[in-house]
Write a protein that holds these residues in place. Structure first.
Motif, PDB file in Angstrom:
ATOM      1  N   UNK A 143     -37.059 -21.301 -89.132  1.00  0.00           N
ATOM      2  CA  UNK A 143     -36.990 -22.509 -88.321  1.00  0.00           C
ATOM      3  C   UNK A 143     -37.013 -22.197 -86.830  1.00  0.00           C
ATOM      4  N   UNK A 144     -36.474 -21.055 -86.443  1.00  0.00           N
ATOM      5  CA  UNK A 144     -36.365 -20.704 -85.023  1.00  0.00           C
ATOM      6  C   UNK A 144     -36.875 -19.286 -84.791  1.00  0.00           C
ATOM      7  N   UNK A 145     -38.196 -19.097 -84.853  1.00  0.00           N
ATOM      8  CA  UNK A 145     -38.729 -17.741 -84.740  1.00  0.00           C
ATOM      9  C   UNK A 145     -38.974 -17.256 -83.314  1.00  0.00           C
ATOM     10  N   UNK A 146     -38.892 -18.167 -82.326  1.00  0.00           N
ATOM     11  CA  UNK A 146     -39.281 -17.764 -80.974  1.00  0.00           C
ATOM     12  C   UNK A 146     -38.442 -18.509 -79.938  1.00  0.00           C
ATOM     13  N   UNK A 147     -38.835 -18.357 -78.675  1.00  0.00           N
ATOM     14  CA  UNK A 147     -38.049 -18.895 -77.561  1.00  0.00           C
ATOM     15  C   UNK A 147     -38.441 -20.319 -77.171  1.00  0.00           C
ATOM     16  N   UNK A 148     -39.211 -20.991 -77.968  1.00  0.00           N
ATOM     17  CA  UNK A 148     -39.685 -22.323 -77.587  1.00  0.00           C
ATOM     18  C   UNK A 148     -38.612 -23.388 -77.761  1.00  0.00           C
ATOM     19  N   UNK A 149     -38.844 -24.512 -77.104  1.00  0.00           N
ATOM     20  CA  UNK A 149     -37.944 -25.652 -77.255  1.00  0.00           C
ATOM     21  C   UNK A 149     -37.970 -26.187 -78.679  1.00  0.00           C
ATOM     22  N   UNK A 150     -39.112 -26.093 -79.351  1.00  0.00           N
ATOM     23  CA  UNK A 150     -39.196 -26.553 -80.736  1.00  0.00           C
ATOM     24  C   UNK A 150     -38.299 -25.698 -81.631  1.00  0.00           C
ATOM     25  N   UNK A 151     -38.294 -24.377 -81.419  1.00  0.00           N
ATOM     26  CA  UNK A 151     -37.386 -23.503 -82.168  1.00  0.00           C
ATOM     27  C   UNK A 151     -35.935 -23.851 -81.886  1.00  0.00           C
ATOM     28  N   UNK A 152     -35.633 -24.124 -80.619  1.00  0.00           N
ATOM     29  CA  UNK A 152     -34.264 -24.484 -80.255  1.00  0.00           C
ATOM     30  C   UNK A 152     -33.830 -25.749 -80.982  1.00  0.00           C
ATOM     31  N   UNK A 153     -34.730 -26.728 -81.067  1.00  0.00           N
ATOM     32  CA  UNK A 153     -34.410 -27.982 -81.748  1.00  0.00           C
ATOM     33  C   UNK A 153     -34.200 -27.765 -83.240  1.00  0.00           C
ATOM     34  N   UNK A 154     -35.156 -27.151 -83.893  1.00  0.00           N
ATOM     35  CA  UNK A 154     -35.084 -26.986 -85.341  1.00  0.00           C
ATOM     36  C   UNK A 154     -33.930 -26.062 -85.736  1.00  0.00           C
ATOM     37  N   UNK A 155     -33.829 -24.928 -85.062  1.00  0.00           N
ATOM     38  CA  UNK A 155     -32.774 -23.984 -85.407  1.00  0.00           C
ATOM     39  C   UNK A 155     -31.389 -24.482 -85.046  1.00  0.00           C
ATOM     40  N   UNK A 156     -31.249 -25.103 -83.870  1.00  0.00           N
ATOM     41  CA  UNK A 156     -29.941 -25.601 -83.446  1.00  0.00           C
ATOM     42  C   UNK A 156     -29.432 -26.714 -84.321  1.00  0.00           C
ATOM     43  N   UNK A 157     -30.329 -27.656 -84.674  1.00  0.00           N
ATOM     44  CA  UNK A 157     -29.926 -28.768 -85.534  1.00  0.00           C
ATOM     45  C   UNK A 157     -29.565 -28.276 -86.930  1.00  0.00           C
ATOM     46  N   UNK A 158     -30.376 -27.355 -87.474  1.00  0.00           N
ATOM     47  CA  UNK A 158     -30.108 -26.848 -88.816  1.00  0.00           C
ATOM     48  C   UNK A 158     -28.813 -26.047 -88.861  1.00  0.00           C
ATOM     49  N   UNK A 159     -28.573 -25.225 -87.834  1.00  0.00           N
ATOM     50  CA  UNK A 159     -27.340 -24.434 -87.801  1.00  0.00           C
ATOM     51  C   UNK A 159     -26.114 -25.341 -87.761  1.00  0.00           C
ATOM     52  N   UNK A 160     -26.163 -26.365 -86.924  1.00  0.00           N
ATOM     53  CA  UNK A 160     -25.029 -27.292 -86.841  1.00  0.00           C
ATOM     54  C   UNK A 160     -24.821 -28.017 -88.167  1.00  0.00           C
ATOM     55  N   UNK A 161     -25.915 -28.395 -88.835  1.00  0.00           N
ATOM     56  CA  UNK A 161     -25.801 -29.123 -90.103  1.00  0.00           C
ATOM     57  C   UNK A 161     -25.206 -28.257 -91.206  1.00  0.00           C
TER      58      UNK A 161
END
Length: 329
Positions: free
Chosen positions: A221-239
């Motif tokens: 979900x978060x393979x790189x430094x992009x804002x899209x990775x931040x969104x997908x990885x951050x939301x999934x981690x919190x969930x």
């Protein structure tokens, strides 16, 4: 004689809950930023990165925009936040065209004058910028600094176009802008939601479809430094955090990801917003280098929205110090 206990005032209860969650949003962001820093020492002060520093100046600029709106009778200007980033640059000793004057109080916080890492796209935009924000079409970066520093905007009911104007001063990539708008909407929902799964269910952005799948590896979900990775990885981690008692463990787990610094701030902000500041791990929040400044900004942001301590065009300021702390000129 039996004592009669009066029921709590509903408005006061809602105000206290709102304050707890906004404080949780900002402190959680700073905590997620610090705990996912790879060179963080095991003890002592927890250092942040430019993500937290810029988030502080976003909050300060937002308060000043609201103060100016109260006194000028016009809507809050996104330029107030651009000028806040320029004050950050001056405090950092970053040379920018037509350096801006120091004002307010935030630039005097020593930790916000220290170099804590790099934010190259933000710095490049500031160095290329004018007295007003640059052409939104000019910056094309899609990095995660488009997203995390803008999360304080969730504390107010700002339209998407307003938030997009703030983002495009430094990051013009369309995917980064969209990811940031979704992240701010998630954080805004978290301020009133009972659980993180409820927050994710409230979003209709298909970019989060995989993040709702608890079996999806976070690294995918978060393979790189992009804002899209931040969104997908951050939301999934919190969930995937089962409760507030394991917030620290959840954020520490992000260190195993390819880009923990992109994921941690959003995850921490969402968890803080859902559970409130009091449920964040006190022993870690107390070690945050900028905890006092972050908490002060959160409290002042709620006060500005709820009470207008600086007064207005037609009302004298209840707090005589407010204008000097948050000049709206």
């Amino acid at each position: 004689m039996a004592l009669t206990v009066q029921p709590a005032d509903g408005a006061a209860v809602r105000r206290a809950e709102r304050l707890s969650r906004v404080r949780g949003l900002l402190l959680g962001l700073a905590l997620g930023d610090a705990l996912t820093r790879p060179d963080q020492p095991g003890s002592g002060v927890l250092l942040g990165t430019p993500t937290t520093q810029l988030a502080c100046f976003t909050a300060e600029g937002l308060i000043r925009a609201l103060v100016r709106s109260d006194h000028r009778g016009i809507g809050p200007s996104p330029l107030a936040i651009w000028f806040a980033y320029r004050r950050w640059a001056r405090a950092q000793g970053i040379p920018i065209p037509r350096s801006i004057d120091h004002s307010g109080w935030l630039h005097r916080v020593p930790a916000l004058r220290e170099r804590r890492g790099d934010a190259p796209s933000v710095v490049a935009a500031l160095k290329a910028g004018r007295d007003i924000a640059p052409d939104p079409a000019a910056p094309t970066s899609g990095g995660h600094h488009a997203l995390s520093p803008r999360l304080p905007l969730a504390a107010v009911a700002a339209p998407a176009g307003w938030t997009a104007e703030v983002v495009t001063t430094t990051h013009g990539d369309p995917d980064a802008v969209r990811a940031t708008l979704t992240a701010v909407d998630l954080a805004r929902a978290a301020l009133g939601a009972p659980t993180m799964p409820a927050v994710l269910r409230a979003s209709t952005d298909p970019v989060l479809d995989d993040a709702r799948d608890l079996g999806m590896p976070l690294a995918r979900l978060a393979p790189d430094h992009t804002a899209v990775s931040a969104l997908r990885g951050g939301a999934a981690l919190a969930a995937r955090c089962p409760g507030p008692e394991v917030i620290a463990d959840t954020l520490y787990a992000a260190r195993e990801l390819p880009v923990p610094g992109a994921v941690g701030p959003l995850a921490g902000a969402l968890l803080g917003a859902v559970h409130g500041a009091e449920r964040l791990p006190v022993e870690l929040v107390a070690r945050l280098e900028v905890a006092w400044a972050v908490d002060t900004l959160a409290r002042d942001l709620v006060a500005q929205v709820e009470d207008r301590p600086g007064g207005s065009e037609y009302q004298q300021a209840p707090d005589r110090h407010w204008w000097s702390r948050y000049p709206g000129g």
